[in-house]
Design a protein around this motif. Structure first.
Motif, mmCIF file in Angstrom:
data_model
loop_
_atom_site.group_PDB
_atom_site.id
_atom_site.type_symbol
_atom_site.label_atom_id
_atom_site.label_comp_id
_atom_site.label_asym_id
_atom_site.label_seq_id
_atom_site.Cartn_x
_atom_site.Cartn_y
_atom_site.Cartn_z
ATOM 1 N N GLU A 1 0.834 -1.206 0.000
ATOM 2 C CA GLU A 1 0.000 0.000 0.000
ATOM 3 C C GLU A 1 0.867 1.254 0.000
ATOM 4 O O GLU A 1 0.572 2.235 -0.700
ATOM 5 C CB GLU A 1 -0.917 0.003 1.227
ATOM 6 N N ALA A 2 1.953 1.228 0.791
ATOM 7 C CA ALA A 2 2.841 2.394 0.873
ATOM 8 C C ALA A 2 3.542 2.644 -0.456
ATOM 9 O O ALA A 2 3.655 3.796 -0.909
ATOM 10 C CB ALA A 2 3.874 2.167 1.977
ATOM 11 N N VAL A 3 4.003 1.579 -1.086
ATOM 12 C CA VAL A 3 4.671 1.722 -2.394
ATOM 13 C C VAL A 3 3.712 2.306 -3.417
ATOM 14 O O VAL A 3 4.083 3.177 -4.219
ATOM 15 C CB VAL A 3 5.209 0.345 -2.865
ATOM 16 N N GLU B 1 2.070 7.161 -6.527
ATOM 17 C CA GLU B 1 1.049 8.133 -6.938
ATOM 18 C C GLU B 1 1.359 9.536 -6.432
ATOM 19 O O GLU B 1 0.589 10.467 -6.646
ATOM 20 C CB GLU B 1 -0.322 7.692 -6.407
ATOM 21 N N GLY B 2 2.468 9.714 -5.730
ATOM 22 C CA GLY B 2 2.874 11.019 -5.241
ATOM 23 C C GLY B 2 2.220 11.421 -3.939
ATOM 24 O O GLY B 2 2.314 12.588 -3.525
ATOM 25 N N SER B 3 1.562 10.479 -3.258
ATOM 26 C CA SER B 3 0.899 10.795 -1.988
ATOM 27 C C SER B 3 1.894 10.754 -0.839
ATOM 28 O O SER B 3 2.926 10.076 -0.902
ATOM 29 C CB SER B 3 -0.225 9.783 -1.708
ATOM 30 N N GLU B 4 1.567 11.494 0.223
ATOM 31 C CA GLU B 4 2.405 11.485 1.420
ATOM 32 C C GLU B 4 2.186 10.192 2.199
ATOM 33 O O GLU B 4 1.095 9.655 2.232
ATOM 34 C CB GLU B 4 2.061 12.673 2.327
ATOM 35 N N VAL B 5 3.267 9.729 2.839
ATOM 36 C CA VAL B 5 3.191 8.500 3.637
ATOM 37 C C VAL B 5 3.562 8.838 5.074
ATOM 38 O O VAL B 5 4.631 9.408 5.325
ATOM 39 C CB VAL B 5 4.139 7.417 3.086
#
Length: 204
Positions: free
Chosen positions: A64-66, A71-75
């Motif tokens: 999910e993190a990858v 997608e350029g989202s913050e983790v």
């Protein structure tokens, strides 16, 4: 890996249980030791199950993190760690529900079978064992020679050499009793009461 360490430890515990079953002749001492071994094996079973479920949870969260990073989202690392914990707990509950309980774990079942296989002979005894305490002799009481193949009497814990037992118990007309001075075991010796003793063998 953590599961490798748990597997090696549980295998060592099985070996220890086998040693107890073959070398501890007094029933209540043996039962107490085996209870502790079984408790420890259940702990290893839980550790192994938790490690497996944590690995599954971590793999799922990592994917999910990858995907989010791609997608350029913050983790948020803290949120990911909490999600791993929650998933591990949920998977662990599912695992225990499927197993029924930790006693259904493969190693716990193997240990239970070992104990069950060794129980009938002791449970079928018609009277209590005579306990005098563990004694390790280095000389056979009859031949006075060094014991080469030690056999221990389950009823009094005294040790004899196999060769002497074979000779004396082969004389069917004889009713041989334990020759050690002060022994309270007054029953005639029989092969059913004898067991080969690897611990005494190492001491001789």
């Amino acid at each position: 890996m953590a599961t490798d360490w748990v597997t090696e430890s549980s295998d060592s515990l099985l070996h220890f249980a086998d040693l107890i079953l073959s070398s501890v002749p007094v029933r209540h001492h043996r039962a107490a030791l085996l209870d502790k071994v079984q408790d420890q094996m259940r702990q290893y079973a839980r550790l192994e199950a938790e490690a497996e479920q944590a690995a599954l949870a971590l793999s799922e969260v990592k994917d999910e993190a990858v995907s989010s990073i791609s997608e350029g989202s913050e983790v948020n690392i803290e949120e990911l760690a909490e999600r791993v914990k929650c998933l591990t707990d949920r998977y662990m509950q599912d695992k225990l529900a499927a197993m029924g309980d930790l006693n259904a774990h493969d190693k716990c079942l193997r240990l239970a079978r070992m104990v069950d296989a060794a129980t009938p002979a002791a449970a079928g005894a018609d009277e209590e064992l005579v306990v005098t305490g563990m004694q390790t002799a280095t000389r056979d009481p009859w031949s006075k020679q060094e014991i080469r193949r030690p056999y221990r009497n389950r009823r009094c814990d005294h040790v004899y050499d196999h060769e002497s037992l074979e000779r004396l118990l082969g004389e069917k007309a004889c009713s041989i009793k334990c020759p050690y001075m002060g022994c309270t075991n007054k029953r005639p010796l029989t092969w059913d009461d004898m067991m080969e003793d690897p611990v005494a063998k190492r001491a001789c």
